[in-house]
Scaffold this motif. Structure first.
Motif, PDB file in Angstrom:
ATOM      1  N   LEU A 165       0.836  -1.201   0.000  1.00  0.00           N
ATOM      2  CA  LEU A 165       0.000   0.000   0.000  1.00  0.00           C
ATOM      3  C   LEU A 165       0.873   1.255   0.000  1.00  0.00           C
ATOM      4  O   LEU A 165       0.578   2.237  -0.688  1.00  0.00           O
ATOM      5  N   ALA A 166       1.953   1.220   0.787  1.00  0.00           N
ATOM      6  CA  ALA A 166       2.877   2.354   0.797  1.00  0.00           C
ATOM      7  C   ALA A 166       3.526   2.528  -0.565  1.00  0.00           C
ATOM      8  O   ALA A 166       3.721   3.661  -1.043  1.00  0.00           O
ATOM      9  N   ALA A 167       3.878   1.406  -1.216  1.00  0.00           N
ATOM     10  CA  ALA A 167       4.485   1.484  -2.548  1.00  0.00           C
ATOM     11  C   ALA A 167       3.500   2.030  -3.571  1.00  0.00           C
ATOM     12  O   ALA A 167       3.881   2.786  -4.483  1.00  0.00           O
ATOM     13  N   LEU A 168       2.229   1.650  -3.453  1.00  0.00           N
ATOM     14  CA  LEU A 168       1.201   2.209  -4.349  1.00  0.00           C
ATOM     15  C   LEU A 168       1.083   3.715  -4.162  1.00  0.00           C
ATOM     16  O   LEU A 168       0.963   4.473  -5.137  1.00  0.00           O
ATOM     17  N   ALA A 185      -6.156  -9.525  -0.659  1.00  0.00           N
ATOM     18  CA  ALA A 185      -6.703  -8.718   0.434  1.00  0.00           C
ATOM     19  C   ALA A 185      -6.507  -7.235   0.170  1.00  0.00           C
ATOM     20  O   ALA A 185      -7.398  -6.421   0.435  1.00  0.00           O
ATOM     21  N   GLU A 186      -5.355  -6.871  -0.348  1.00  0.00           N
ATOM     22  CA  GLU A 186      -5.100  -5.465  -0.666  1.00  0.00           C
ATOM     23  C   GLU A 186      -6.069  -4.971  -1.733  1.00  0.00           C
ATOM     24  O   GLU A 186      -6.585  -3.846  -1.657  1.00  0.00           O
ATOM     25  N   ALA A 187      -6.328  -5.803  -2.737  1.00  0.00           N
ATOM     26  CA  ALA A 187      -7.280  -5.420  -3.771  1.00  0.00           C
ATOM     27  C   ALA A 187      -8.676  -5.235  -3.175  1.00  0.00           C
ATOM     28  O   ALA A 187      -9.389  -4.279  -3.525  1.00  0.00           O
ATOM     29  N   ALA A 188      -9.080  -6.136  -2.266  1.00  0.00           N
ATOM     30  CA  ALA A 188     -10.376  -5.995  -1.603  1.00  0.00           C
ATOM     31  C   ALA A 188     -10.420  -4.719  -0.773  1.00  0.00           C
ATOM     32  O   ALA A 188     -11.433  -4.007  -0.755  1.00  0.00           O
ATOM     33  N   HIS A 226      -1.489  -4.166  -9.964  1.00  0.00           N
ATOM     34  CA  HIS A 226      -1.139  -3.387 -11.154  1.00  0.00           C
ATOM     35  C   HIS A 226      -2.413  -2.886 -11.844  1.00  0.00           C
ATOM     36  O   HIS A 226      -2.474  -1.745 -12.309  1.00  0.00           O
ATOM     37  N   LEU A 227      -3.436  -3.758 -11.893  1.00  0.00           N
ATOM     38  CA  LEU A 227      -4.718  -3.355 -12.466  1.00  0.00           C
ATOM     39  C   LEU A 227      -5.344  -2.229 -11.652  1.00  0.00           C
ATOM     40  O   LEU A 227      -5.803  -1.224 -12.200  1.00  0.00           O
ATOM     41  N   VAL A 228      -5.347  -2.380 -10.318  1.00  0.00           N
ATOM     42  CA  VAL A 228      -5.937  -1.358  -9.448  1.00  0.00           C
ATOM     43  C   VAL A 228      -5.205  -0.031  -9.616  1.00  0.00           C
ATOM     44  O   VAL A 228      -5.830   1.029  -9.732  1.00  0.00           O
ATOM     45  N   LEU A 229      -3.879  -0.065  -9.644  1.00  0.00           N
ATOM     46  CA  LEU A 229      -3.110   1.175  -9.779  1.00  0.00           C
ATOM     47  C   LEU A 229      -3.380   1.842 -11.114  1.00  0.00           C
ATOM     48  O   LEU A 229      -3.521   3.076 -11.187  1.00  0.00           O
TER      49      LEU A 229
END
Length: 911
Positions: A103-106, A236-239, A902-905
């Protein structure tokens, strides 16, 4: 959850009035009125999925057709997919720290792109429970807990600072500090609400409590009727970021319980029977629901103990109904009376309360009366062994492994070699304090009451305490070579053991509290005494551990202990007293007291009525209310821990714990897509049941391994290495630890254990990491092949992240465990499956071939068949068909984007 016609195409958003408060909710009965389904015939878990889809319709990410698909469930399950949005996410720290790092990297990637970094923000509430970092370095003393916690903070200070940063940087991101309890027990006793009363856009809503968690044992929450399952950190991050989990409608297996548990059988024994049974039935990728007259015979704690073992059964969830016993449990654990009444009213309105008898894909009959005392081992949690068979099991195991030779006993005293004693022969060891002990094959070196499986259950914890009391009164003691520990699931456990005057008896035998966390079950058993480890090495001893956990995979508990057994807490104490596993406790004495009197298990086994009465007298709602009142505050160590602040994390390039991962650096906005794989080489050729522990171990490692060498090069001393699990915020360590378990066997290497392989162009034997680096320099893609059950075990996202960073483009197995398969997809790695009856051995492959994977040039379709061509060095080719285990259009998009994050970003940066 808006109220316009697009979001409510069926007019299902209704209101419920209660005590002057108006609540909105998605009324499932409307769908029955519309003729879309017969609610009573749908399994409860499917109704909960249906409610999520119905409530979240927005015309874009969730559509009217999605509702119809979810409502179309039949026993012969239609090929339909549904987008599921959980109401919350639960993390533990070993998987939670990588999630925080991602999440921090995003946010850093968004910041570099000139966007507001707070576009990366959790869309649903998240709780992170720090429970996987405490190790059993100190034991058998009153100050063991304090000493272990001090070491925990010393080792993990930087990781904990990152977690505290996330707590202040993200909304609805709550942290349960160290020393509080095990994530699943905290979830069951406090976080789980069964029904949420939640404000959304200024309106009060009622909705079922649903969740995903970054631990495979998340389904334990099914003990109170909550739908929840384990996912990798990636999913989980995507959710968390609002991406629905798109899944195909699952088969739902109903387990009809009947009868009653016989006296002497514990909830753990029941769990091991059910786990064995459901593995035989085959429930991978399926939901499991329990129903029938036997359900009412089980306490909620017993139900949770069963649900906890869903991953060992193979199922996605393992769920019980919400009934009066559930409400009683909510009251016992200190939940508010008003909330409990609201839970019942809402579930009754939705037809979700009480035992149900819907239609199932398959029904399995299980008679509680057939349960007998059992253990599981020596390396599979579903390999049940009746307690009375252990005396035969262990010698047979050693003969099968070639450790002892029954025929050699007549000719040379039972020695296969000078280093290997037979079962009767012992090796003298002098401990650091001068104590003389003897150990041999089968000696119990670790006896640990640990893990969420049992420490949520007063019946087995009190039984362990009573057995300890009886053993002390009988004059028994635990041998000096046994490392004993007690790691309660929450501080409530310690309080009711103290209230029952049983903690002193456990401590008398050495079972002092060592921490409130997973400890031994996760691989944090800590070191054995150096002389004992030296004796194991010198004599090639097959020693054992016994623990009240749920996992006993190779090298998981301790790298030097070869056989590990799962058992109930009272049996953990019993085998600790016996000091060996090659014993029949039904007929042989458990030990001898100072007077020379032989004591048997039946002499110290507690009376069932005494267990029940002790629980009644010792466990109260006030205990739960008191211990959970300050759950998010932590102790003085946590309060004193200074953490970075701000919306963007400040990366430290010199850090050996937290480093910015390479996944989102130089991030292209254009979707990369898929293409055929050409000129690939085989990195690993693996057998059956290769676990995520084999792929990404969590325990300690040495400076002889690539991860240790990298840390040493950074100036880190070996005693400061900590564990793989603690280093999961550092991709440099974790990629070097991938396929690095000391027990993994690459079958290219003819029986050699450890993370080694062949670099085919040179024919050299090197570490897996070194080979991957050479192949990267040569621009060569890699594949891994395996047998059945690839990736069984814990939901470790690094098992997939490491696979990706090693340059592995595809894995080809005979079957997969769900979480590992989904994690691979989440990282953009293709999980491929051989046709039925085929495998790399059957096809005559040895890993030296060149591999081509064809059929991707025009894109990827769900469950698409692809062609693999393996070309040997002599030019001969073997062609075979595989199926992409990518079952939904959403999963295809993840592969095409190089991963779900990658899709979410890309979506966040282009909206």
């Amino acid at each position: 959850m808006t109220n316009d016609s697009t979001a409510d195409p069926f007019g299902a958003i209704r209101e419920l009035e209660r005590d002057g408060e108006t609540y909105k909710f998605a009324d499932l009965t409307v769908l029955e009125e519309e003729g879309l389904c017969d609610l009573s015939s749908l399994p409860v878990s499917i109704r909960v999925l249906l409610e999520s889809v119905l409530r979240n319709v927005d015309g874009e990410m969730v559509t009217e057709d999605d509702v119809r698909n979810a409502a179309s469930w039949q026993p012969d399950v239609p090929d339909a997919e549904v987008p599921f949005s959980p109401s919350r996410v639960v993390l533990q720290d070993l998987t939670g720290v990588p999630a925080v790092v991602d999440l921090a990297a995003l946010r850093s990637a968004a910041d570099r792109a000139g966007e507001d970094p707070t576009i990366v923000e959790p869309d649903v509430p998240c709780d992170l429970v720090i429970d996987h970092s405490v190790q059993v370095d100190y034991f058998g003393s009153e100050d063991a807990y304090e000493q272990n916690v001090e070491l925990e903070y010393e080792r993990n200070e930087e990781r904990y600072r990152a977690i505290k940063w996330a707590e202040q940087a993200f909304d609805d991101f709550n942290v349960v500090p160290p020393g509080t309890g095990i994530v699943h027990q905290v979830n069951l006793e406090y976080l789980g609400q069964v029904v949420h009363d939640r404000e959304v856009d200024g309106e009060q809503w009622l909705l079922p409590d649903t969740l995903v968690g970054t631990d495979s044992h998340t389904p334990m929450i099914g003990g109170i009727g909550v739908v929840g399952w384990g996912v990798g950190g990636i999913e989980a991050e995507a959710a968390l970021l609002g991406q629905p989990i798109t899944m195909t409608l699952p088969d739902v297996v109903g387990v009809r319980l009947s009868g009653e548990l016989p006296e002497g059988a514990t909830a753990t024994d029941l769990v091991l029977h059910i786990t064995e049974k459901l593995r035989q039935v085959g429930v991978v990728d399926k939901f499991v629901e329990f129903f029938g007259p036997g359900v009412s015979q089980l306490s909620v704690a017993d139900r949770a103990t069963i649900s906890n073992m869903a991953p060992e059964q193979g199922s996605t969830i393992s769920m019980f109904p919400v009934d009066e016993k559930t409400l009683d449990y909510l009251e016992l654990t200190g939940r508010d009376d008003e909330h409990i009444a609201l839970v019942k009213e809402y579930l009754e309105a939705q037809g979700l309360f009480g035992d149900q008898d819907p239609e199932f894909t398959e029904v399995v009959e299980f008679d509680l009366g057939e349960v007998e005392p059992s253990l599981a081992g020596h390396k599979k949690p579903h390999a049940r062994i009746p307690m009375g068979d252990l005396d035969e099991h262990f010698p047979t195991l050693l003969e099968e492994e070639g450790v002892i030779d029954s025929g050699a006993a007549e000719s040379d005293g039972g020695l296969v070699s000078k280093k290997q004693p037979d079962l009767e022969e012992k090796v003298p060891v002098t401990l650091e304090d001068g104590t003389e002990v003897e150990i041999g094959h089968g000696s119990v070196l670790v006896s640990a009451i640990t893990s969420c499986t049992n420490t949520s259950n007063p019946s087995v914890m009190v039984a362990a305490g009573l057995l300890a009391r009886n053993a002390v009164e009988a004059g028994l003691d635990v041998p000096e070579y046994v490392k004993t520990s007690l790691a309660p699931g929450s501080k409530v456990v310690t309080e009711y053991l103290e209230q029952a005057d049983l903690l002193d008896d456990l401590e008398e035998l050495g079972y002092h509290v060592v921490g409130y966390g997973c400890t031994t079950c996760i691989g944090n058993a800590g070191p054995l005494a150096e002389p004992i480890e030296a004796a194991i090495d010198e004599y090639d001893l097959w020693t054992t551990s016994v623990l009240s956990g749920n996992r006993n995979f190779e090298a998981r508990i301790h790298p030097k202990i070869r056989a590990n057994y799962l058992a109930s807490p009272p049996l953990v104490v019993a085998y600790g007293l016996a000091g060996k596993m090659d014993i029949d406790l039904e007929t042989e004495p458990i030990g001898t007291n100072a007077e020379g009197e032989e004591i048997y298990l039946e002499d110290v086994w507690p009376d069932p009525e005494e267990i029940r009465q002790t629980i009644h007298d010792s466990v109260s709602p006030e205990m739960f209310e008191s211990k959970y009142a300050s759950i998010f505050e932590g102790d003085e160590r946590w309060e004193a821990l200074e953490a970075p602040t701000g919306d963007v994390y400040e990366w430290d390039s010199d850090s050996t714990y937290i480093r910015e991962p390479p996944f989102f650096k130089d991030f292209p906005l254009e979707e990369p897509g898929v293409e055929d794989i050409e000129g690939a080489r085989g990195l690993m050729m693996l057998g059956d049941t290769v676990t995520t522990d084999h792929i990404s171990p969590a325990g300690p490692f040495s400076e002889a391994l690539p991860a240790g060498r990298w840390l040493a090069a950074q100036g880190v001393e070996p005693y400061e290495f900590n564990t793989y699990g603690s280093r999961r915020g550092n991709h440099e360590v974790m990629m070097r630890g991938t396929f690095a378990n000391v027990r993994i066997q690459n079958e290219m290497l003819d029986g050699k254990e450890g993370g080694y392989t062949i670099h085919h162009p040179t024919g050299e034997e090197v570490t897996v990491f070194e080979a991957s680096e050479r192949y990267r320099e040569e621009d060569t893609p890699l594949v891994v092949m395996a047998g059945i059950e690839l990736g069984t075990g814990s939901s470790r996202d690094w098992a997939a992240k490491g696979t990706d960073l090693l340059g592995i483009r595809a894995t080809i197995g005979e079957s997969y465990e769900r979480i590992y398969r989904d994690n691979l997809i989440g990282m953009g790695v293709l999980p491929l499956q051989f046709e039925e009856g085929e495998g790399w051995k059957e096809l005559g492959l040895d890993g030296s071939e060149y591999f081509e994977i064809r059929g991707l040039e025009d894109g990827l379709e769900p469950n698409q068949e692809l062609t693999v061509i393996a070309e040997a060095e002599n030019g001969e080719t073997t062609e075979f068909t595989v199926t992409a285990q990518v079952s939904t259009p959403a999963a295809v998009k993840y592969i095409e984007n190089g991963g779900v994050l990658h899709l979410v970003l890309r979506r966040l940066l282009t909206e």
